[in-house]
Design an enzyme around this catalytic site. Structure first.
Site, PDB file in Angstrom:
ATOM      1  N   LYS A  39      44.273  29.145  38.944  1.00 40.84           N
ATOM      2  CA  LYS A  39      45.621  29.725  38.927  1.00 40.84           C
ATOM      3  C   LYS A  39      46.178  29.837  40.339  1.00 40.84           C
ATOM      4  O   LYS A  39      47.321  29.446  40.592  1.00 40.84           O
ATOM      5  CB  LYS A  39      45.565  31.125  38.281  1.00 40.84           C
ATOM      6  CG  LYS A  39      46.794  31.974  38.532  1.00 40.84           C
ATOM      7  CD  LYS A  39      46.679  33.354  37.914  1.00 40.84           C
ATOM      8  CE  LYS A  39      45.993  34.399  38.755  1.00 40.84           C
ATOM      9  NZ  LYS A  39      46.828  35.067  39.773  1.00 40.84           N
ATOM     10  N   ASN A  40      45.368  30.393  41.256  1.00 36.27           N
ATOM     11  CA  ASN A  40      45.901  30.688  42.588  1.00 36.27           C
ATOM     12  C   ASN A  40      46.028  29.459  43.480  1.00 36.27           C
ATOM     13  O   ASN A  40      46.595  29.540  44.571  1.00 36.27           O
ATOM     14  CB  ASN A  40      45.073  31.777  43.267  1.00 36.27           C
ATOM     15  CG  ASN A  40      45.296  33.130  42.607  1.00 36.27           C
ATOM     16  OD1 ASN A  40      46.201  33.280  41.783  1.00 36.27           O
ATOM     17  ND2 ASN A  40      44.483  34.109  42.945  1.00 36.27           N
ATOM     18  N   ARG A 111      54.486  38.078  41.525  1.00 33.10           N
ATOM     19  CA  ARG A 111      54.644  38.110  42.978  1.00 33.10           C
ATOM     20  C   ARG A 111      54.495  36.759  43.642  1.00 33.10           C
ATOM     21  O   ARG A 111      55.080  36.507  44.687  1.00 33.10           O
ATOM     22  CB  ARG A 111      53.636  39.065  43.586  1.00 33.10           C
ATOM     23  CG  ARG A 111      53.837  40.505  43.189  1.00 33.10           C
ATOM     24  CD  ARG A 111      52.801  41.329  43.895  1.00 33.10           C
ATOM     25  NE  ARG A 111      52.772  40.909  45.289  1.00 33.10           N
ATOM     26  CZ  ARG A 111      53.534  41.412  46.243  1.00 33.10           C
ATOM     27  NH1 ARG A 111      54.347  42.395  45.967  1.00 33.10           N
ATOM     28  NH2 ARG A 111      53.462  40.954  47.468  1.00 33.10           N
ATOM     29  N   CYS A 135      52.769  46.637  43.585  1.00 32.75           N
ATOM     30  CA  CYS A 135      52.289  46.489  42.222  1.00 32.75           C
ATOM     31  C   CYS A 135      51.076  47.385  42.053  1.00 32.75           C
ATOM     32  O   CYS A 135      50.714  48.120  42.970  1.00 32.75           O
ATOM     33  CB  CYS A 135      51.984  45.037  41.890  1.00 32.75           C
ATOM     34  SG  CYS A 135      50.536  44.424  42.712  1.00 32.75           S
ATOM     35  N   ARG A 140      51.346  45.571  48.968  1.00 34.76           N
ATOM     36  CA  ARG A 140      51.566  44.136  49.054  1.00 34.76           C
ATOM     37  C   ARG A 140      52.857  43.726  49.769  1.00 34.76           C
ATOM     38  O   ARG A 140      53.752  43.121  49.178  1.00 34.76           O
ATOM     39  CB  ARG A 140      51.479  43.513  47.657  1.00 34.76           C
ATOM     40  CG  ARG A 140      50.191  43.877  46.951  1.00 34.76           C
ATOM     41  CD  ARG A 140      49.948  43.109  45.702  1.00 34.76           C
ATOM     42  NE  ARG A 140      49.582  41.730  45.940  1.00 34.76           N
ATOM     43  CZ  ARG A 140      49.362  40.846  44.981  1.00 34.76           C
ATOM     44  NH1 ARG A 140      49.512  41.196  43.732  1.00 34.76           N
ATOM     45  NH2 ARG A 140      49.031  39.610  45.275  1.00 34.76           N
ATOM     46  N   ASP A 326      39.143  39.672  44.243  1.00 36.60           N
ATOM     47  CA  ASP A 326      39.418  39.331  42.840  1.00 36.60           C
ATOM     48  C   ASP A 326      38.163  39.358  41.954  1.00 36.60           C
ATOM     49  O   ASP A 326      38.265  39.165  40.741  1.00 36.60           O
ATOM     50  CB  ASP A 326      40.101  37.958  42.741  1.00 36.60           C
ATOM     51  CG  ASP A 326      41.518  37.993  43.302  1.00 36.60           C
ATOM     52  OD1 ASP A 326      42.078  39.093  43.447  1.00 36.60           O
ATOM     53  OD2 ASP A 326      42.067  36.908  43.585  1.00 36.60           O
ATOM     54  N   ILE A 348      40.620  44.748  51.176  1.00 35.45           N
ATOM     55  CA  ILE A 348      41.869  43.981  51.067  1.00 35.45           C
ATOM     56  C   ILE A 348      42.957  44.852  50.430  1.00 35.45           C
ATOM     57  O   ILE A 348      44.064  44.958  50.948  1.00 35.45           O
ATOM     58  CB  ILE A 348      41.670  42.690  50.225  1.00 35.45           C
ATOM     59  CG1 ILE A 348      40.437  41.907  50.685  1.00 35.45           C
ATOM     60  CG2 ILE A 348      42.938  41.826  50.249  1.00 35.45           C
ATOM     61  CD1 ILE A 348      40.541  41.234  52.029  1.00 35.45           C
ATOM     62  N   ARG A 418      47.629  36.557  31.951  1.00 32.88           N
ATOM     63  CA  ARG A 418      48.259  36.061  33.174  1.00 32.88           C
ATOM     64  C   ARG A 418      47.332  35.121  33.922  1.00 32.88           C
ATOM     65  O   ARG A 418      47.798  34.260  34.669  1.00 32.88           O
ATOM     66  CB  ARG A 418      48.609  37.230  34.107  1.00 32.88           C
ATOM     67  CG  ARG A 418      49.541  38.221  33.492  1.00 32.88           C
ATOM     68  CD  ARG A 418      49.914  39.268  34.484  1.00 32.88           C
ATOM     69  NE  ARG A 418      50.535  38.620  35.646  1.00 32.88           N
ATOM     70  CZ  ARG A 418      51.129  39.256  36.630  1.00 32.88           C
ATOM     71  NH1 ARG A 418      51.189  40.561  36.596  1.00 32.88           N
ATOM     72  NH2 ARG A 418      51.662  38.610  37.628  1.00 32.88           N
TER      73      ARG A 418
HETATM   74  N1  EPU Z   1      49.489  41.595  53.710  1.00 34.81           N
HETATM   75  C1  EPU Z   1      50.312  42.150  54.688  1.00 34.81           C
HETATM   76  N2  EPU Z   1      51.471  41.496  54.997  1.00 34.81           N
HETATM   77  C2  EPU Z   1      51.837  40.323  54.409  1.00 34.81           C
HETATM   78  C3  EPU Z   1      51.000  39.765  53.426  1.00 34.81           C
HETATM   79  C4  EPU Z   1      49.820  40.434  53.101  1.00 34.81           C
HETATM   80  O1  EPU Z   1      50.019  43.200  55.239  1.00 34.81           O
HETATM   81  O2  EPU Z   1      52.913  39.789  54.740  1.00 34.81           O
HETATM   82  C5  EPU Z   1      48.236  42.283  53.364  1.00 34.81           C
HETATM   83  C6  EPU Z   1      48.128  42.635  51.879  1.00 34.81           C
HETATM   84  O3  EPU Z   1      48.762  43.847  51.586  1.00 34.81           O
HETATM   85  C7  EPU Z   1      46.638  42.658  51.681  1.00 34.81           C
HETATM   86  C8  EPU Z   1      46.147  41.554  52.582  1.00 34.81           C
HETATM   87  O4  EPU Z   1      47.180  41.363  53.557  1.00 34.81           O
HETATM   88  O5  EPU Z   1      46.104  43.873  52.116  1.00 34.81           O
HETATM   89  C9  EPU Z   1      45.848  40.230  51.926  1.00 34.81           C
HETATM   90  O6  EPU Z   1      46.906  39.851  51.042  1.00 34.81           O
HETATM   91  P1  EPU Z   1      47.289  38.355  50.788  1.00 34.81           P
HETATM   92  O7  EPU Z   1      48.632  38.067  51.368  1.00 34.81           O
HETATM   93  O8  EPU Z   1      46.164  37.458  51.207  1.00 34.81           O
HETATM   94  O9  EPU Z   1      47.431  38.345  49.191  1.00 34.81           O
HETATM   95  P2  EPU Z   1      48.375  37.370  48.369  1.00 34.81           P
HETATM   96  O10 EPU Z   1      48.446  36.083  49.078  1.00 34.81           O
HETATM   97  O11 EPU Z   1      49.636  38.059  48.020  1.00 34.81           O
HETATM   98  C10 EPU Z   1      46.491  36.244  46.941  1.00 34.81           C
HETATM   99  C11 EPU Z   1      46.132  36.134  45.490  1.00 34.81           C
HETATM  100  C12 EPU Z   1      45.606  37.474  44.995  1.00 34.81           C
HETATM  101  C13 EPU Z   1      44.391  37.853  45.823  1.00 34.81           C
HETATM  102  C14 EPU Z   1      44.782  37.901  47.313  1.00 34.81           C
HETATM  103  C15 EPU Z   1      43.626  38.195  48.245  1.00 34.81           C
HETATM  104  C16 EPU Z   1      47.636  34.443  44.624  1.00 34.81           C
HETATM  105  C17 EPU Z   1      48.752  34.108  43.731  1.00 34.81           C
HETATM  106  N3  EPU Z   1      47.298  35.727  44.713  1.00 34.81           N
HETATM  107  O12 EPU Z   1      47.530  37.222  47.026  1.00 34.81           O
HETATM  108  O13 EPU Z   1      45.192  37.239  43.645  1.00 34.81           O
HETATM  109  O14 EPU Z   1      43.909  39.104  45.430  1.00 34.81           O
HETATM  110  O15 EPU Z   1      45.350  36.626  47.698  1.00 34.81           O
HETATM  111  O16 EPU Z   1      42.629  37.236  48.096  1.00 34.81           O
HETATM  112  O17 EPU Z   1      47.047  33.584  45.242  1.00 34.81           O
HETATM  113  C18 EPU Z   1      44.733  37.762  41.390  1.00 34.81           C
HETATM  114  O18 EPU Z   1      44.630  36.549  41.165  1.00 34.81           O
HETATM  115  O19 EPU Z   1      44.364  38.635  40.567  1.00 34.81           O
HETATM  116  C19 EPU Z   1      45.300  38.208  42.675  1.00 34.81           C
HETATM  117  C20 EPU Z   1      45.811  39.417  42.856  1.00 34.81           C
END
Ligand code: EPU
Length: 439
Positions: A39-40, A111, A135, A140, A326, A348, A418
């Site tokens: 998915k990701n 998101r 969320c 996030r 995850d 995280i 999802r």
């Molecule tokens: N963060 C910031 N600023 C930003 C972006 C992120 O402070 O601009 C922080 C976040 O709050 C968090 C950390 O950095 O504490 C890491 O977040 P990241 O941006 O890596 O998360 P994401 O890219 O929004 C993806 C996955 C998530 C998974 C996370 C961490 C997808 C669609 N989502 O989210 O997947 O938990 O990376 O590995 O790829 C899931 O599949 O259940 C899921 C939540």
């Protein structure tokens, strides 16, 4: 604008918010299960098709049929990309570039919609994307995404809760993408996608190293991008004039694979996991070895063997190649069954512990202290009605239901739809007693 054609999947698999799963516990899982495409990885790759030339079809194989994927396809439909599904293969073609507005109502529901920001900006020079809110797993923010795009020369402002990004042509730059919680997966994806069409060279330092980021780079390179270093913390992108469509196969879902491995271990099962990559799962398999569970690559797939007595372990979630957030909720269930005291710390998403309160209802012994859960193993979990709060918490509650004595009812099962394709069919084929009740 004429809305492009979208055939997104099989209606029969679409759950409603009221569906629940009823699990009769204590069946040993046995047999073979095939993991779907990630998915990701699929979500940002689908968004990246926005970067390709109008009229040329992308063929993407291994795209799972999930609620989040359907949401992305709907959004891409708004943005002028047509989508056709045949089995797990999607044909994606940009047909109309006149609308670059990703509405808040779409972003709010999923998101990962934020992934269209970089491609729209780079290809069309303009993007209006609803700013995602928090969320259930935490705040996030997207500040790092915006910082990276600004470094590439975009002007970015907020208007009525929407991010408005503009640039005639982005310019390559050196960008540091680390934040308080380490690297950002989708932030890296957004900046990398935007940089493919920028003028000159971009270097991203502290890039996310997740296999999904590497898979996105592989897709983009097939389209004619020049990205090196993907999968490491330092990535270079040499901008090109245009990207063409291509054919790409999405990597297997390491989180789905990890979930089935943990479910097999928890039920003391005998399961072979097909279409899974052991090299994406080292942090999990290493911890499992300490617990007393071995995962071995064989000709048929990954074989899981669990000792009867599980040992307690300490785990901390980290960006890849560390232990994935995850899989935190799912591993916590295994720790509930271990012989002694375990610790799990969430680095995280410090608040991602909604499953704890539900597991307490099933007889678990867990104390939460800030971003840490202290777990004392119990002899057994006991079936109960529980509420799913997010995707991975739902997976954890299903695993708990599979091992518990008696019946467990997992409510709000739409969360699971999802991110897990046909989960109850896959579990039933492994001998679980699990039923979806539609209301
Ligand atoms: N963060 C910031 N600023 C930003 C972006 C992120 O402070 O601009 C922080 C976040 O709050 C968090 C950390 O950095 O504490 C890491 O977040 P990241 O941006 O890596 O998360 P994401 O890219 O929004 C993806 C996955 C998530 C998974 C996370 C961490 C997808 C669609 N989502 O989210 O997947 O938990 O990376 O590995 O790829 C899931 O599949 O259940 C899921 C939540």
């Amino acid at each position: 604008m004429m809305r492009p054609t979208i055939t997104t999947g099989n209606d029969a698999t679409k759950g409603t918010s009221m569906d629940k799963l009823i699990i009769q516990g204590q069946a040993r899982l046995k047999g073979e299960v095939t993991i779907s495409g990630a998915k990701n990885a699929a979500l940002p790759i689908l968004a990246a098709t926005l970067l390709t030339e109008t009229g040329s079809p992308n063929t993407l194989q291994g795209v799972p049929d999930l609620a989040d994927i359907r949401a992305m396809l709907e959004l891409l439909g708004d943005l002028g990309v047509s989508a056709q599904r045949e089995g797990s293969t999607m044909t994606m073609t940009v047909t109309d570039e006149s609308n670059s507005h990703a509405e808040y109502d779409r972003v709010r529901k999923m998101r990962a919609s934020i992934c269209v920001l970089g491609p729209l900006l780079a290809k069309r020079g303009y993007a209006r994307v609803g700013m995602p809110g928090g969320c259930v797993i935490g705040a996030r923010p997207v500040d790092l995404h915006l910082r990276g795009l600004r470094a590439l020369g975009a002007t970015i402002e907020l208007d009525s809760g929407d991010i408005i990004a503009k640039a005639d042509r982005l310019r390559g730059a050196e960008i540091f993408l680390g934040g308080a919680f380490g690297s950002t997966v989708l932030g890296t994806a957004n900046v990398m996608m935007a940089a493919t069409l920028a003028e000159g060279k971009t270097v991203i330092e502290s890039a996310a190293c997740e296999p999904e980021v590497k898979d996105l780079a592989d897709y983009l390179n097939r389209c004619g991008a020049k990205i090196t270093g993907a999968g490491t913390p330092r990535m270079c992108i040499e901008g090109v004039e245009s990207l063409h469509a291509c054919t790409h196969t999405v990597i297997p879902d390491r989180i789905e694979a990890g979930t089935f491995i943990i479910a097999a271990a928890a039920t003391n099962g005998d399961v072979t996991i097909q279409n899974a990559r052991l090299d994406h799962l080292f942090a999990l398999t290493d911890k499992l070895r300490e617990i007393g569970v071995t995962v071995t690559q064989t000709e048929n797939g990954l074989e899981v063997n669990a000792a009867r007595r599980l040992q307690p372990v300490d785990v901390t979630t980290q960006p890849y190649p560390g232990f994935p957030t995850d899989l935190q909720a799912q591993l916590l269930v295994l720790q509930c069954l271990a012989d002694g005291n375990s610790v799990i710390t969430e680095r995280i998403y410090p608040d991602r512990f909604m499953h704890v309160a539900e597991l307490l209802r099933m007889g678990a012994n867990i104390r939460k202290e800030g971003p840490t859960a202290l777990i004392t193993g119990v002899k057994e979990l006991i079936g109960a009605p529980v509420m799913a709060s997010d995707l991975r918490a739902s997976a954890a509650l299903i695993i708990a239901g599979l091992v518990a004595r008696g019946d467990t009812e997992v409510r709000r099962v739409y969360h699971i739809d999802r991110g897990y394709e046909n989960i109850e069919k896959k579990l039933t084929a492994l001998g679980a007693n699990i039923q979806r009740v539609k209301e």
